[in-house]
Design a protein around this motif. Sequence first.
Motif, PDB file in Angstrom:
ATOM      1  N   TYR A   9      15.731  82.171  66.197  1.00 42.19           N
ATOM      2  CA  TYR A   9      14.290  82.230  66.389  1.00 42.19           C
ATOM      3  C   TYR A   9      13.588  82.365  65.042  1.00 42.19           C
ATOM      4  N   ALA A  10      12.364  81.868  65.005  1.00 46.42           N
ATOM      5  CA  ALA A  10      11.521  82.032  63.824  1.00 46.42           C
ATOM      6  C   ALA A  10      10.269  82.803  64.239  1.00 46.42           C
ATOM      7  N   ASP A  11       9.914  83.810  63.456  1.00 42.25           N
ATOM      8  CA  ASP A  11       8.713  84.593  63.727  1.00 42.25           C
ATOM      9  C   ASP A  11       7.555  83.986  62.948  1.00 42.25           C
ATOM     10  N   ILE A  12       6.513  83.595  63.666  1.00 40.97           N
ATOM     11  CA  ILE A  12       5.406  82.873  63.046  1.00 40.97           C
ATOM     12  C   ILE A  12       4.097  83.593  63.365  1.00 40.97           C
ATOM     13  N   TYR A  13       3.291  83.810  62.340  1.00 39.42           N
ATOM     14  CA  TYR A  13       1.991  84.439  62.543  1.00 39.42           C
ATOM     15  C   TYR A  13       0.945  83.361  62.772  1.00 39.42           C
ATOM     16  N   LEU A  14       0.260  83.432  63.916  1.00 44.17           N
ATOM     17  CA  LEU A  14      -0.718  82.422  64.286  1.00 44.17           C
ATOM     18  C   LEU A  14      -2.096  82.804  63.748  1.00 44.17           C
ATOM     19  N   GLU A  15      -2.720  81.854  63.098  1.00 40.18           N
ATOM     20  CA  GLU A  15      -3.978  82.105  62.401  1.00 40.18           C
ATOM     21  C   GLU A  15      -5.112  82.461  63.368  1.00 40.18           C
ATOM     22  N   LYS A  16      -5.296  81.672  64.408  1.00 36.79           N
ATOM     23  CA  LYS A  16      -6.467  81.847  65.261  1.00 36.79           C
ATOM     24  C   LYS A  16      -6.397  83.112  66.114  1.00 36.79           C
ATOM     25  N   SER A  17      -5.255  83.344  66.749  1.00 38.29           N
ATOM     26  CA  SER A  17      -5.155  84.465  67.671  1.00 38.29           C
ATOM     27  C   SER A  17      -4.730  85.756  66.988  1.00 38.29           C
ATOM     28  N   ARG A  18      -4.381  85.673  65.706  1.00 39.88           N
ATOM     29  CA  ARG A  18      -3.965  86.833  64.919  1.00 39.88           C
ATOM     30  C   ARG A  18      -2.833  87.608  65.612  1.00 39.88           C
ATOM     31  N   ARG A  19      -1.811  86.872  65.997  1.00 36.32           N
ATOM     32  CA  ARG A  19      -0.656  87.507  66.624  1.00 36.32           C
ATOM     33  C   ARG A  19       0.614  86.807  66.146  1.00 36.32           C
ATOM     34  N   TYR A  20       1.729  87.454  66.375  1.00 37.74           N
ATOM     35  CA  TYR A  20       3.015  86.841  66.076  1.00 37.74           C
ATOM     36  C   TYR A  20       3.527  86.079  67.280  1.00 37.74           C
ATOM     37  N   GLU A  21       4.199  84.978  67.019  1.00 39.15           N
ATOM     38  CA  GLU A  21       4.828  84.173  68.070  1.00 39.15           C
ATOM     39  C   GLU A  21       6.288  84.005  67.686  1.00 39.15           C
ATOM     40  N   ARG A  22       7.167  84.191  68.653  1.00 45.68           N
ATOM     41  CA  ARG A  22       8.596  83.978  68.388  1.00 45.68           C
ATOM     42  C   ARG A  22       8.985  82.635  68.990  1.00 45.68           C
ATOM     43  N   LEU A  23       9.337  81.699  68.119  1.00 44.69           N
ATOM     44  CA  LEU A  23       9.690  80.345  68.553  1.00 44.69           C
ATOM     45  C   LEU A  23      11.184  80.113  68.392  1.00 44.69           C
ATOM     46  N   PRO A  24      11.834  79.511  69.382  1.00 46.44           N
ATOM     47  CA  PRO A  24      13.211  79.068  69.154  1.00 46.44           C
ATOM     48  C   PRO A  24      13.225  78.050  68.014  1.00 46.44           C
ATOM     49  N   VAL A  25      14.099  78.251  67.055  1.00 47.16           N
ATOM     50  CA  VAL A  25      14.122  77.413  65.859  1.00 47.16           C
ATOM     51  C   VAL A  25      14.273  75.937  66.211  1.00 47.16           C
ATOM     52  N   ASP A  26      15.119  75.632  67.180  1.00 47.42           N
ATOM     53  CA  ASP A  26      15.371  74.222  67.475  1.00 47.42           C
ATOM     54  C   ASP A  26      14.204  73.559  68.202  1.00 47.42           C
ATOM     55  N   ASP A  27      13.211  74.333  68.650  1.00 51.18           N
ATOM     56  CA  ASP A  27      12.003  73.738  69.230  1.00 51.18           C
ATOM     57  C   ASP A  27      11.077  73.193  68.152  1.00 51.18           C
ATOM     58  N   ILE A  28      11.308  73.603  66.914  1.00 50.31           N
ATOM     59  CA  ILE A  28      10.469  73.150  65.798  1.00 50.31           C
ATOM     60  C   ILE A  28      10.890  71.738  65.392  1.00 50.31           C
ATOM     61  N   LEU A  29       9.937  70.806  65.406  1.00 51.00           N
ATOM     62  CA  LEU A  29      10.203  69.439  64.962  1.00 51.00           C
ATOM     63  C   LEU A  29      10.139  69.354  63.435  1.00 51.00           C
TER      64      LEU A  29
END
Length: 235
Positions: free
Chosen positions: A129-149
């Motif tokens: 997983y990759a932890d990504i901070y989203l600019e608009k909602s000001r929250r962290y999102e945990r994305l499965p790495v392989d979902d990233i294109l």
Amino acid sequence: MVISMKILICDDNEANLRRLEIHVKEYMKNRYIKAEFYCTSSASEAFSAELDFDLAFLDIQMPEIDGLTLAKRLKERNEKIILFFVTNYEEYQDDAMDLRIFRFFEKPFDVQRLYASLDRAMEYLNETYADIYLEKSRRYERLPVDDILYIKRENRSVYVVTESETFLTKGDFNDLISKLPNTYFYLVHKSFMVNVHHITKYSYKEIFVGNDRISVATRKQADFHKFWFSYIKRR
């Protein structure tokens, strides 16, 4: 960073259930890992729960629904779930291996072995997983790495592109790409990190991810060419 793991513990023996719950909670607390626990002695209740779990500890022999059936259902919801079986029934191990079970524990389980296995599981999750901070909602999102294109940088903005959504992130491009596995992510351009699993077309100077065309930087073309064919051979 507030990211909570979802953990299922399912065992029809109440004493085993509570003992496992105590030690897994203690592990998470000691390592400052935020987790939500769903503990039940009813496999049918766990089967019906509308939750995507990150980790699950399951007994195999349970009334109504056995642990193998429950494990299959959980993997349908989240194919990356880490599954642990806590059981005395060795005859089920061959069937369980098809589900890529992370560990088997015999009852009563050894606490040190449990903690060591959880250490390995946390390492696996960090790579998955990759932890990504989203600019608009000001929250962290945990994305499965392989979902990233791919991840791209445009001026001072960084975008993470998946099949379903594009995320504008608040973070450093180089810091973000450093967290991705180098076995199938490649920096084809100073502003493009690509997941080669999702490449649909490749020529020496450019690649396509879906319908998106991405140029391969001139100085990276020879090295990426070698990397690509090495990747193809491993498939």
